[in-house]
Design a protein around this motif. Structure first.
Motif, short mmCIF file in Angstrom:
data_model
loop_
_atom_site.label_atom_id
_atom_site.label_comp_id
_atom_site.label_asym_id
_atom_site.label_seq_id
_atom_site.Cartn_x
_atom_site.Cartn_y
_atom_site.Cartn_z
N LEU B 4 62.36 45.32 76.93
CA LEU B 4 61.94 45.19 75.66
C LEU B 4 60.87 44.33 75.21
O LEU B 4 61.16 43.26 75.44
CB LEU B 4 63.18 45.13 74.93
CG LEU B 4 63.21 45.46 73.34
CD1 LEU B 4 62.83 46.74 72.96
CD2 LEU B 4 64.58 44.93 72.78
N ARG B 5 60.06 44.70 74.38
CA ARG B 5 59.09 43.72 74.13
C ARG B 5 59.57 42.75 72.89
O ARG B 5 60.21 43.08 71.92
CB ARG B 5 57.84 44.62 73.48
CG ARG B 5 56.47 43.80 73.09
CD ARG B 5 55.66 44.60 72.33
NE ARG B 5 54.68 45.57 73.11
CZ ARG B 5 54.54 46.73 72.87
NH1 ARG B 5 55.07 47.19 71.74
NH2 ARG B 5 54.12 47.52 73.90
N ASP B 6 59.22 41.53 73.28
CA ASP B 6 59.70 40.33 72.21
C ASP B 6 58.78 39.95 71.30
O ASP B 6 58.90 39.53 70.18
CB ASP B 6 60.25 39.15 73.22
CG ASP B 6 61.04 38.15 72.35
OD1 ASP B 6 61.38 38.64 71.31
OD2 ASP B 6 60.84 37.20 72.71
N ARG B 7 57.45 39.86 72.02
CA ARG B 7 56.35 39.43 70.91
C ARG B 7 55.96 40.36 69.84
O ARG B 7 56.17 41.51 70.12
CB ARG B 7 55.21 38.94 71.82
CG ARG B 7 54.23 40.17 72.25
CD ARG B 7 52.94 39.74 73.02
NE ARG B 7 52.57 41.05 73.73
CZ ARG B 7 51.88 42.19 72.90
NH1 ARG B 7 51.95 42.07 71.58
NH2 ARG B 7 51.59 43.38 73.69
N LEU B 8 55.46 39.84 68.94
CA LEU B 8 55.10 40.57 67.40
C LEU B 8 54.05 41.59 68.08
O LEU B 8 52.98 41.40 68.43
CB LEU B 8 54.91 39.71 66.57
CG LEU B 8 54.74 40.53 65.27
CD1 LEU B 8 55.78 40.97 64.70
CD2 LEU B 8 53.68 39.63 64.42
N LEU B 10 53.67 44.33 65.62
CA LEU B 10 52.90 44.91 64.57
C LEU B 10 51.85 44.18 63.77
O LEU B 10 51.98 42.88 63.88
CB LEU B 10 54.22 44.92 63.45
CG LEU B 10 55.34 45.81 63.74
CD1 LEU B 10 56.58 45.11 62.78
CD2 LEU B 10 54.99 47.08 63.40
N ASP B 12 50.78 44.01 60.88
CA ASP B 12 50.88 43.66 59.58
C ASP B 12 52.42 43.83 59.34
O ASP B 12 52.76 44.58 58.46
CB ASP B 12 50.11 44.41 58.47
CG ASP B 12 50.23 44.06 57.18
OD1 ASP B 12 51.09 42.99 56.63
OD2 ASP B 12 49.96 44.90 56.22
N PRO B 13 53.04 42.66 59.80
CA PRO B 13 54.68 42.78 59.73
C PRO B 13 55.01 42.78 58.16
O PRO B 13 55.85 43.54 57.82
CB PRO B 13 55.06 41.46 60.31
CG PRO B 13 53.85 40.59 60.58
CD PRO B 13 52.91 41.62 60.73
N ASP B 14 54.38 41.91 57.29
CA ASP B 14 54.95 41.97 55.84
C ASP B 14 54.61 43.17 55.42
O ASP B 14 55.34 43.79 54.39
CB ASP B 14 54.23 40.96 55.22
CG ASP B 14 54.53 39.36 55.70
OD1 ASP B 14 55.49 39.27 56.25
OD2 ASP B 14 53.74 38.55 55.13
N GLY B 15 53.40 43.90 55.70
CA GLY B 15 52.98 45.15 55.13
C GLY B 15 54.10 46.18 55.73
O GLY B 15 54.65 47.35 54.75
N PHE B 16 54.74 46.27 56.87
CA PHE B 16 55.48 47.04 57.37
C PHE B 16 56.95 47.03 56.62
O PHE B 16 57.79 47.98 56.10
CB PHE B 16 55.57 47.08 59.04
CG PHE B 16 56.89 48.07 59.36
CD1 PHE B 16 56.82 49.34 59.36
CD2 PHE B 16 57.80 47.37 59.79
CE1 PHE B 16 57.55 50.23 59.88
CE2 PHE B 16 58.97 48.21 60.57
CZ PHE B 16 58.94 49.65 60.33
N TYR B 17 57.47 45.64 56.75
CA TYR B 17 58.63 45.35 55.94
C TYR B 17 58.66 46.03 54.27
O TYR B 17 59.57 46.56 53.89
CB TYR B 17 58.77 43.94 55.84
CG TYR B 17 60.23 43.41 55.48
CD1 TYR B 17 61.47 43.32 56.26
CD2 TYR B 17 60.63 43.23 53.97
CE1 TYR B 17 62.56 43.02 56.14
CE2 TYR B 17 61.72 42.95 53.85
CZ TYR B 17 62.96 42.88 54.77
OH TYR B 17 63.93 42.26 54.47
N GLU B 55 68.53 48.23 76.17
CA GLU B 55 68.50 47.08 75.95
C GLU B 55 68.29 46.57 74.47
O GLU B 55 69.24 45.74 73.97
CB GLU B 55 67.16 46.17 76.67
CG GLU B 55 67.09 44.75 76.54
CD GLU B 55 65.75 44.35 77.21
OE1 GLU B 55 64.95 45.00 77.83
OE2 GLU B 55 65.48 43.15 77.00
N ILE B 59 71.31 44.51 72.18
CA ILE B 59 70.76 43.33 71.33
C ILE B 59 71.11 43.51 69.80
O ILE B 59 71.61 42.62 69.27
CB ILE B 59 69.30 43.08 71.43
CG1 ILE B 59 68.78 42.44 72.98
CG2 ILE B 59 68.55 41.92 70.29
CD1 ILE B 59 67.51 42.53 73.11
N GLU B 62 74.45 42.34 68.93
CA GLU B 62 74.66 40.92 68.99
C GLU B 62 74.63 40.16 67.57
O GLU B 62 74.17 40.84 66.35
CB GLU B 62 73.64 40.06 69.79
CG GLU B 62 73.71 40.49 71.32
CD GLU B 62 72.66 39.87 72.34
OE1 GLU B 62 71.70 39.25 71.62
OE2 GLU B 62 72.46 40.05 73.38
#
Lengths: 564, 75
Positions: B4-8, B10, B12-17, B55, B59, B62
């Protein structure tokens, strides 16, 4: 030491009336004072009316961004703000007591100013007011409030109320810089539109002798304030800024009760002795006026837009409004540009405010979730952020104000040549340091003049063709002149009008090659750029950058200028 | 480390949020839960890889007890 909040400038006596002034500025906050300084330096006299008789109560705006520092630097008043202020680079975000995210706003290597300097608003106001006075300005009238605005064919008639009674004042232009509760806005029956969030925040200035780091600390759900958010940030004079989220419907008077507040702060500050200097309660607002120009009335700063805190986007947006308006209003008042130039102020600054508002809205939705599903999403991001890298980048405790291009500006000439790098037309020109390492800092923007500037990149002064020299000399004789600096090859020192690029950063940042020419506006934004200097193209871009209709040749002063 | 990919990833993470928040505008809590579940199914099918999905499922379970609730129970 007396608290600067208690410094009280003497109220100005009531004048007899019958005055007429080209520009009246309502509001002596950082934005109004910055504009007054800019106009004073451009030879436009102003009257500044401030309804209070004291500088800002409480710290209010504290984080001053590089864009504001660059503007004050060009206006010659950055030094005392930089000296008095405290610097910070690191922001840490905690979920509970665990750090889940941090950011590091390292100074950009070749920039003269850091990304931020923190200084209480009342100190900034006192510094700017003193600087304005030092320029010979004597028309800062404390205790004077505009209570009426009548539009007339040839200008405005203002009714001004003072403790000694009212008087009338005629003005060609009125700038409302009188804050979020703008009197001018109310008098004109205008209102801002947008969102007001419900959750209140308690904001406190605390004097505390403690070894807190010079960092921005933000908590989601800390042990000392369960289920809410909290911010701790440093200011000058051992004053800390504390913002504590409260619940909608909590008794705000009770929360501001000294005992209740002391209890909360003690939980946060631990054993360090502290004293409360100022408290206030606010809610997040993201609103703006539909237009920032209403005929002869112009709106800047919080009077034009209310941007919620946690990104330092309110005060800094306002300072950039002032810098955008200053040269345009001066041009119009002096008959060097058509009134339409002021519409570009509205177009550029509403677009810029929208970027700040949207960014602030995103932070608000994270910091204060508005419904159950938003709360769940927020908790999911925070929970994942403990173990997953990607989620840390979604944790949003406010995104700090950054330099920002003016998108779709009518004054900008789009590229016709190929360029790489960040400085596309419409971008703010960075204040690159001209000094070698260790030498006293001077920035590129500090050497530029108050009008249009050209940057001609050439290995040396002699490398500029004779024909180009003649054309540049002609452009320098225009009524709105172009002052051109030759940027000599990287690694060389030089004397004006040649700029030495000792560090090589200017050529690199501007993606320059020998012959590259940049046209910069009076407020140091890139108006146009070419790989080769062409006098006709430059003249056309100069006209466009000063608000003349497309294709119109630059006209002589006093020609068809529609200025009053 | 799993698949499972851990690094960002996206841009534009704020845009997606922001898009996620807007997605739920005007919905009841029940409708919102339905939308979230459909979103999970759409994305899971797109990913397809059982190893990655297993995976992610692990997670996601958790760290389910924010201290706020722990505090509320204590009180």
């Amino acid at each position: 030491m007396p608290s600067p909040t208690r410094e009280r400038p003497a109220p100005a006596p009531r004048p007899r009336g019958g005055e007429r002034h080209p520009v009246v500025i309502c509001g002596a906050g950082p934005v109004g004072l910055t504009l007054a300084i800019d106009l004073e330096r451009r030879g436009v006299p102003t009257v500044v009316l401030e309804k209070d008789t004291a500088y800002s109560t409480g710290s209010r705006a504290i984080c001053w961004a590089e864009a504001s520092l660059d503007i004050w630097s060009r206006l010659g008043c950055a030094e005392p703000i930089l000296e008095r202020g405290v610097t910070w680079e690191v922001g840490r975000v905690y979920y509970g007591d665990q750090e889940v995210y941090h950011f590091d706003l390292k100074p950009e290597h070749d920039h003269k100013h850091p990304p931020f300097r923190n200084l209480q608003q009342y100190h900034v106001e006192a510094i700017l007011a003193a600087h304005l006075g030092g320029l010979g300005h004597r028309q800062l009238r404390w205790g004077h409030c505009v209570t009426g605005v009548a539009r007339r064919a040839d200008g405005l008639r203002l009714e001004v109320t003072t403790p000694d009674g009212a008087y009338d004042l005629e003005a060609d232009w009125l700038v409302a810089a009188d804050g979020g509760n703008s009197t001018v806005r109310r008098v004109l029956g205008l209102d801002t539109e947008g969102t007001v969030f419900r959750q209140p925040f308690l904001v406190v200035d605390v004097k505390v002798k403690a070894d807190f780091p010079f960092e921005r600390l933000f908590w989601f759900d800390p042990t000392f304030h369960p289920g809410r958010s909290a911010l701790l940030h440093r200011q000058a004079d051992d004053v800390c800024r504390v913002d504590l989220q409260l619940e909608d419907g909590e008794d705000l008077e009770l929360e501001r009760h000294p005992e209740r507040m002391t209890e909360r702060l003690a939980a946060m500050l631990g054993d360090h002795p502290f004293s409360v200097e100022w408290t206030s309660v606010y809610t997040f607002k993201c609103r703006r006026l539909d237009r920032f120009r209403h005929g002869r009335v112009l709106f800047v700063g919080d009077a034009a837009h209310q941007i919620s805190p946690f990104g330092a986007r309110g005060g800094n947006c306002g300072i950039q409004d002032a810098a955008n308006l200053g040269w345009k209003l001066a041009h119009v008042v002096q008959g060097r540009a058509p009134e339409a130039l002021l519409d570009s102020f509205c177009a550029e600054r509403t677009a810029a405010a929208d970027v700040d508002l949207r960014t602030a809205m995103r932070s608000n939705h994270f910091i204060t979730p508005q419904n159950a599903v938003s709360q769940t999403l927020r908790d999911a991001v925070l929970s994942l952020s403990r173990s997953r890298k990607f989620a840390r980048r979604m944790v949003n405790s406010g995104r700090m104000s950054r330099p920002m291009p003016l998108l779709g500006s009518p004054l900008t000439t789009p590229d016709s040549d190929c360029f790489a790098g960040p400085l596309m037309p419409g971008s703010p020109c960075p204040n690159l340091s001209l000094a070698a390492n260790g030498a006293p800092a001077k920035g590129l923007l500090d050497v530029l003049g108050p009008d249009l500037s050209g940057l001609y990149f050439a290995p040396s002064e002699d490398a500029v063709a004779a024909e180009d020299r003649r054309a540049l000399a002609e452009l320098a004789r225009r009524p709105w002149p172009l002052s051109t600096w030759i940027v000599a090859a990287p690694g060389t020192a030089a004397e004006p009008p040649v700029v030495g690029d000792v560090r090589g950063a200017i050529w690199e940042t501007f993606d320059a090659a020998p012959g590259t020419f940049y046209l910069l506006r009076s407020d140091a934004y890139v108006a146009a750029r070419w790989r080769r200097f062409d006098a006709a193209l430059v003249a056309r871009a100069m006209a466009r950058a000063t608000g003349w209709p497309e294709g119109e040749p630059c006209r002589q002063r006093g020609g068809d200028g529609q200025a009053p | 480390m799993g698949k499972l990919r851990d690094r960002l990833a996206l841009a534009d993470p704020d845009g997606f949020y922001e898009s996620l928040i807007h997605l739920h505008e005007g919905l009841t809590d029940e409708q919102s839960r339905l939308v979230m579940a459909k979103l999970v199914l759409l994305l899971a099918n797109h990913i397809g890889d059982a190893e990655v999905l297993d995976e992610a499922l692990r997670i996601a379970r958790e760290d389910l007890l924010p201290r706020r609730q722990a505090g509320a129970e204590a009180a």
